[in-house]
Each structure stands twice: as C-alpha cells, then as structure tokens.
Design an enzyme around this catalytic site. Structure first.
Site, PDB file in Angstrom:
ATOM      1  N   TYR A  57     -13.135  10.629  15.771  1.00 19.61           N
ATOM      2  CA  TYR A  57     -12.667  10.492  14.398  1.00 19.61           C
ATOM      3  C   TYR A  57     -13.479  11.401  13.471  1.00 19.61           C
ATOM      4  O   TYR A  57     -14.648  11.145  13.193  1.00 19.61           O
ATOM      5  CB  TYR A  57     -12.781   9.047  13.920  1.00 19.61           C
ATOM      6  CG  TYR A  57     -12.015   8.041  14.740  1.00 19.61           C
ATOM      7  CD1 TYR A  57     -10.935   8.422  15.556  1.00 19.61           C
ATOM      8  CD2 TYR A  57     -12.362   6.697  14.712  1.00 19.61           C
ATOM      9  CE1 TYR A  57     -10.236   7.497  16.307  1.00 19.61           C
ATOM     10  CE2 TYR A  57     -11.657   5.753  15.448  1.00 19.61           C
ATOM     11  CZ  TYR A  57     -10.604   6.158  16.250  1.00 19.61           C
ATOM     12  OH  TYR A  57      -9.917   5.225  16.990  1.00 19.61           O
ATOM     13  N   HIS A 124     -12.077   6.002  25.501  1.00 19.72           N
ATOM     14  CA  HIS A 124     -10.975   6.133  24.552  1.00 19.72           C
ATOM     15  C   HIS A 124      -9.624   6.333  25.244  1.00 19.72           C
ATOM     16  O   HIS A 124      -8.610   5.784  24.809  1.00 19.72           O
ATOM     17  CB  HIS A 124     -11.268   7.309  23.605  1.00 19.72           C
ATOM     18  CG  HIS A 124     -10.646   7.176  22.260  1.00 19.72           C
ATOM     19  ND1 HIS A 124     -11.147   7.806  21.146  1.00 19.72           N
ATOM     20  CD2 HIS A 124      -9.567   6.495  21.830  1.00 19.72           C
ATOM     21  CE1 HIS A 124     -10.406   7.514  20.094  1.00 19.72           C
ATOM     22  NE2 HIS A 124      -9.442   6.729  20.478  1.00 19.72           N
ATOM     23  N   SER A 203      -3.738  -0.385  15.000  1.00 20.31           N
ATOM     24  CA  SER A 203      -2.475  -0.202  14.268  1.00 20.31           C
ATOM     25  C   SER A 203      -1.614  -1.466  14.277  1.00 20.31           C
ATOM     26  O   SER A 203      -0.416  -1.409  14.557  1.00 20.31           O
ATOM     27  CB  SER A 203      -1.685   0.982  14.840  1.00 20.31           C
ATOM     28  OG  SER A 203      -2.365   2.186  14.639  1.00 20.31           O
ATOM     29  N   PRO A 204      -2.203  -2.632  13.962  1.00 20.94           N
ATOM     30  CA  PRO A 204      -1.404  -3.860  13.966  1.00 20.94           C
ATOM     31  C   PRO A 204      -0.363  -3.905  12.856  1.00 20.94           C
ATOM     32  O   PRO A 204       0.524  -4.765  12.876  1.00 20.94           O
ATOM     33  CB  PRO A 204      -2.456  -4.959  13.789  1.00 20.94           C
ATOM     34  CG  PRO A 204      -3.557  -4.296  13.024  1.00 20.94           C
ATOM     35  CD  PRO A 204      -3.605  -2.895  13.567  1.00 20.94           C
ATOM     36  N   LEU A 205      -0.462  -2.965  11.912  1.00 17.60           N
ATOM     37  CA  LEU A 205       0.521  -2.864  10.836  1.00 17.60           C
ATOM     38  C   LEU A 205       1.443  -1.667  11.035  1.00 17.60           C
ATOM     39  O   LEU A 205       2.068  -1.190  10.089  1.00 17.60           O
ATOM     40  CB  LEU A 205      -0.187  -2.772   9.485  1.00 17.60           C
ATOM     41  CG  LEU A 205      -0.947  -4.041   9.075  1.00 17.60           C
ATOM     42  CD1 LEU A 205      -1.787  -3.794   7.832  1.00 17.60           C
ATOM     43  CD2 LEU A 205       0.015  -5.193   8.856  1.00 17.60           C
ATOM     44  N   GLY A 206       1.530  -1.188  12.293  1.00 22.54           N
ATOM     45  CA  GLY A 206       2.435  -0.068  12.562  1.00 22.54           C
ATOM     46  C   GLY A 206       2.089   1.165  11.761  1.00 22.54           C
ATOM     47  O   GLY A 206       2.973   1.817  11.196  1.00 22.54           O
ATOM     48  N   GLY A 208       0.724   1.329   8.962  1.00 29.95           N
ATOM     49  CA  GLY A 208       1.066   1.087   7.565  1.00 29.95           C
ATOM     50  C   GLY A 208       2.539   0.865   7.308  1.00 29.95           C
ATOM     51  O   GLY A 208       2.924   0.377   6.242  1.00 29.95           O
ATOM     52  N   PHE A 209       3.381   1.206   8.270  1.00 32.86           N
ATOM     53  CA  PHE A 209       4.825   1.116   8.055  1.00 32.86           C
ATOM     54  C   PHE A 209       5.277  -0.308   7.765  1.00 32.86           C
ATOM     55  O   PHE A 209       6.128  -0.544   6.899  1.00 32.86           O
ATOM     56  CB  PHE A 209       5.566   1.648   9.287  1.00 32.86           C
ATOM     57  CG  PHE A 209       7.065   1.580   9.162  1.00 32.86           C
ATOM     58  CD1 PHE A 209       7.751   2.523   8.412  1.00 32.86           C
ATOM     59  CD2 PHE A 209       7.780   0.566   9.762  1.00 32.86           C
ATOM     60  CE1 PHE A 209       9.117   2.449   8.274  1.00 32.86           C
ATOM     61  CE2 PHE A 209       9.151   0.483   9.641  1.00 32.86           C
ATOM     62  CZ  PHE A 209       9.828   1.426   8.886  1.00 32.86           C
TER      63      PHE A 209
END
Length: 328
Positions: A57, A124, A203-206, A208-209
C-alpha cells in the site's frame, strides 16, 4: 455507539471491527497524511485495536504512516501487515513467497512500522511458483524469532489453507466478503471454521458501492482502482445500483444507512468474522462502527440477502489478470 467488543482470530484477540488502511496511501486517489493520522488516532480512542496494512500500500508509505501514528500507543494496537507483491504500480504483477523474500519483506516492514514485532503477518497472495510449505515455514521461523506473533493468508484457496495450517497454525484468512462478493462461502469459510481460523473480510462495503455514495464514476479520481474493476464499468454500475436501492429501503426502515446495514450483515456472519472497512475520514469511521449496534433478526438477514442475490450482480470483482491471483 457502544464499546467495541472483542472477537478472536484463532487465539488472537482483536476489536470486532478493524480499520483497513489501504486507502490512506493507495488505490482511491489523492491522500492526506494529516487527515489519515487523525482518523487512526480516533479509531484507537474509540476502541478499534485492529489496524490492517501491507507493504504494497503506497509501496511502504502506508506502513510508515501507521508507524508514526501509533508511536507511543503500540500497546493499544493489534498490528497486521502483509507481504507478497514484489512489483511496483504499473508493472506486471509479481508475487513472491520464497523463504529469502519472506525474511527480507518482514525486516523491511518492521523498519517502516518502527516496531519490534508484527502481531499478524499475512501472505498477501499465494505464490504459484513456491510451495506454500516453504512460505509458511519461513513465516513460522519469524514467529520463533519473536518478530511475528500470528500468521495469516489472504485470498488463498481451501486446499492451500489446509496445507499451510499443517505447517504452522494459521490464525486468519483475509479475503473479500460482502453482500456482492460471497465466493468464499462455499468452500473456504467452512475449511477455516473446521480448522479454527478467523475470517477477516476486506471491502465489506463493496469498495464503497454498497453505501450508495456512488452512482457514477464521475466523482472518482483518474487513478482510482475502481475504474479498472468490471462491476464499476459503464452499464454494469447502473444495473448494480438496483441492489443499493433495495438496501436503502431496508435501511430506512431500521433508521440506518445502506452501508451500515451491509456492514452489519457481514458482522452477523459469525463471531469468528472481523471485517476491516477502510476509510480516511473520521465521519465514516464512526458511521462504520455504529454498524456494530445494528441488531438483525433472521428475517432481516433473509431480506438483506434477497436484496442482493448473487445472480443479479453484474461484472467480476477484479479484472482478468487480478482474478488469476485469488483462490489459489
């Protein structure tokens, strides 16, 4: 918002929700170190102990940022980082899991983080050219040396997880998991639960989508990684917005946001599940943590899943090249 409860990844105690730090350095456009540092401090103040980074990152920037932010507060943090990507941005993907690289990567991460040990060290991505036994064997040597406390894998397949765990206990598997990415439910999650390995959804919120904040690509920076992902492509994005519309309806009925409802769904997958939603902003950090207080009945869970059936999600989660490096 209540106090952040504790969950366990194997034998490692962490806050029930962690903070994914990638976007503070990488992937989503311009960054602001002062803003990110304030968010990291706010997370610790609120009881988030579990911080997630990687040497990839910002190519070291994120580890250095976190190292500065936690200076003087190391005992409040369960620090997770990852190794494996040996390429720079824009170069062909190169994954390394050979023993020499494992040792080299760990030393570099310790130096950037400014710590004497890493609490949870992940591979990773799995290196297809190196037996997982060699990689995990080298990681186990880091545990024996006191440089690492617990081991993890990311986006590994079920059989690889079994082979790795036979060499040294694996505490956590970090993989994408949300209402619109449920690949690991068929084989990977059951194997992890059989072996006592915790699950860390990124990415549990897709990306941000699922928050409903994105109805087009217009507001995304030209360097935003979502511009390369099929689910955000023209045509696909518009069709996927139907899912968010349904989530918004369900969320309104519970007086929460669509993002909080989607995150609460992930939190309800089990006591061995610790999602790491990422943000640079204190506002969204606090909104995400409030999802811990959202109670969902079996009927609520069924309605949420019916709003986002897998067959209605349009587009892969990664481009074709990136997909070749997951579930190995």
């Amino acid at each position: 918002m209540t106090d952040v409860p504790t969950r366990y990844l194997g034998e490692l105690a962490v806050s029930a929700q962690g903070l994914g730090c990638m976007g503070m350095s990488h992937g989503y456009g311009a960054t602001d170190d002062a803003q990110s540092t304030a968010t990291l401090h706010r997370a610790l103040d609120l009881g988030v102990t579990f911080l997630d980074t990687s040497d990839f990152y910002g190519f070291g920037h994120n580890e250095e940022l976190i190292g500065r932010a936690i200076a003087g507060r190391r005992d409040e943090v369960v620090l997770a980082t990852k190794f494996g990507f040996a390429n720079r941005l824009g170069e062909p993907t190169l994954i390394r899991g050979d023993a020499a690289y494992v040792r080299q990567a760990c030393e570099a991460s310790l130096r950037r983080l400014g710590v004497d040990h890493i609490d949870l060290y992940y591979q990773h991505r799995v290196d297809p050219q190196v037996p997982i036994e060699e990689t995990v064997g080298a990681m186990a040597e880091l545990v024996q040396a006191g440089k690492v406390r617990h081991l993890g894998l990311s986006e590994a397949g079920a059989q690889t997880i079994r082979r790795a765990h036979a060499v040294h206990p694996i505490s956590a598997l970090q993989s994408e998991w949300s209402l619109w990415t449920r690949d690991l439910e068929a084989e990977v999650a059951p194997v992890c639960r059989e072996l006592g390995i915790g699950l860390v959804p990124f990415s549990p919120l897709g990306r941000g989508f699922l928050t409903g904040r994105y109805d087009s690509l217009d507001g995304l920076a030209e360097t935003d990684v979502r511009r390369t992902q099929p689910r955000f492509a023209d045509g696909n994005l518009e069709r996927n917005l139907a899912i968010v519309a349904k989530l918004n309806e369900l969320a309104a009925a519970k007086s929460v946001t669509a993002g909080q409802l989607a995150l609460a769904w992930v939190q309800h997958r089990g006591e061995d599940v610790v999602p790491i939603p990422g943000t640079r902003r204190q506002r969204y950090l606090e909104e995400n943590l409030a999802a811990l207080d959202v109670e969902l009945t079996p009927e609520d869970l069924a309605a949420i899943e019916a709003a986002a059936p897998a067959e209605q999600i349009v587009g892969d989660r990664y481009d074709a090249n990136s997909l070749t490096f997951v579930n190995r």
